[in-house]
Each structure stands twice: as C-alpha cells, then as structure tokens.
Design an enzyme around this catalytic site. Sequence first.
Site, short mmCIF file in Angstrom:
data_model
loop_
_atom_site.label_atom_id
_atom_site.label_comp_id
_atom_site.label_asym_id
_atom_site.label_seq_id
_atom_site.Cartn_x
_atom_site.Cartn_y
_atom_site.Cartn_z
N HIS A 1 53.78 27.15 53.93
CA HIS A 1 53.19 28.17 54.54
C HIS A 1 53.56 28.00 56.08
CE1 HIS A 1 50.71 30.66 51.74
NE2 HIS A 1 50.97 29.41 50.89
N CYS B 1 56.09 30.33 49.66
CA CYS B 1 55.40 30.05 48.51
C CYS B 1 55.67 31.14 47.47
CB CYS B 1 54.03 29.89 48.93
SG CYS B 1 53.00 28.81 47.94
N GLU C 1 53.65 30.04 58.31
CA GLU C 1 52.94 30.86 59.39
C GLU C 1 51.54 30.39 59.75
OE1 GLU C 1 53.16 31.06 56.05
OE2 GLU C 1 51.39 31.92 55.23
N1 GLN Z 1 50.31 29.45 43.14
C1 GLN Z 1 50.93 30.70 43.70
C2 GLN Z 1 51.89 31.53 42.57
O1 GLN Z 1 52.13 30.96 41.80
C3 GLN Z 1 51.76 30.46 44.81
C4 GLN Z 1 50.64 30.00 46.01
C5 GLN Z 1 51.11 30.21 47.35
O2 GLN Z 1 51.48 31.27 47.54
N2 GLN Z 1 50.31 30.04 48.15
O3 GLN Z 1 52.21 32.48 42.74
#
Ligand code: GLN
Length: 192
Positions: free
Chosen positions: A170, A81, A172
């Site tokens: 995610h 992410c 995890e």
């Molecule tokens: N929206 C976050 C970003 O732009 C990422 C979201 C996440 O890691 N769950 O960094």
Amino acid sequence: MVIRPKVGVLALQGDFEAHRQALERAGADAVEVRTADELRAVDALIIPGGESTTMLKLIDIEGLFQPLAEFGARRPIFGTCAGAILLATEVLSPTQSSLGLMDLTVERNAYGRQIDSRIAQIDVAGQPAEAVFIRAPIIRRVGNRVKVLAEYQGTPVLAEQGKHMVATFHPELSASDAVHRRFLQKVSQPLA
Ligand code: GLN
C-alpha cells in the site's frame, strides 16, 4: 505552466481516500471514479486496495468491467494490492476473473493468516522505501514483458508492464510519494 494530470481513483470500495491525498501530494489532480462517464474524464486510474472479490462484484453491478478493460487498453492503470489482483492475467486461491492487463499470476492472501500485515523495508530503484502489506497477494509468475521494480523475500512486489503498474503493498500509506510519482511519469509519457 505545469499541467497537472487528472488521475481517477476507483472509489467503489477500499482504500481510495489515502490514494487521493498521495496523488495530490505527488502533483496530480485526483478524482473519485464510480461511473463509466467519470472514468472517461480521467488521464489515468488507480485501483486501490480493499477486497478484490467485493470490488469485482461492485464493478459488475455498476457495469464497469468492459469500460475498465477498454480504458486500460489506452490509458495507464496502477493497481495496488486488491487492485493488483484485478490487473493480473491469472488469480489463484481461489481463481477469479480479472482485467488481465498485466501478464502476472497472483496468489491472494499468500503470506498466511498469522502474518496478515507487516511493514517491510524494500529498495525501489536504489532508494530505500517502506512497504505496508495488508493481507497481501504474492506475485508467483511474471511474463516476459513485465519489469520488476522491487522485490521482498525473493518475490516481486512492485512491477510494470508498458503503461500499467502494480504494487502488492500500500504505497498510499507510506510517508514517501515516490511510487505515486513513478506512476505519474507514465501518465505524461507517450502511451505505449
Ligand atoms: N486480501 C485482499 C484480496 O484478496 C487484498 C488485500 C488488500 O487490498 N489490502 O482482495
């Protein structure tokens, strides 16, 4: 004797504790990494989810940008992410700097505000898997050397390039450790 690789989780901000536990279940010794010295002591690194702009600021404050770039030239990094955003070569909405270790264009917060989070079923190498998306980015472009491992709604959500790997979800937070196990295979492979 089975040697457990030592895998760091960048622990400046975000979702690092769940990664630590998933790595331990998948067969690694997991340690939190906050300094360049701690980074030098691990075989591979996970950059977790969180908020990529905040994480970048903390990386800068701690003087970790260059050490991370150098580490990534030699050792596997898995970005999930916000971590995927940090590994990409190009970041949109808005543009921001990144380590550029995987040839990807990534658009931040791309699913829109109304559907900030969702749990979706995806297919990883023929196996059904659960993907938890939280304010996730969308991978808009992949370079020639990038191999897409899973898609959701027609865009890549899990991909690898050589020793590095990214997930826009995610892993995890799922019951299965399959994605972490795949990353650990890269740690034991000769480095490409
Ligand atoms: N929206 C976050 C970003 O732009 C990422 C979201 C996440 O890691 N769950 O960094």
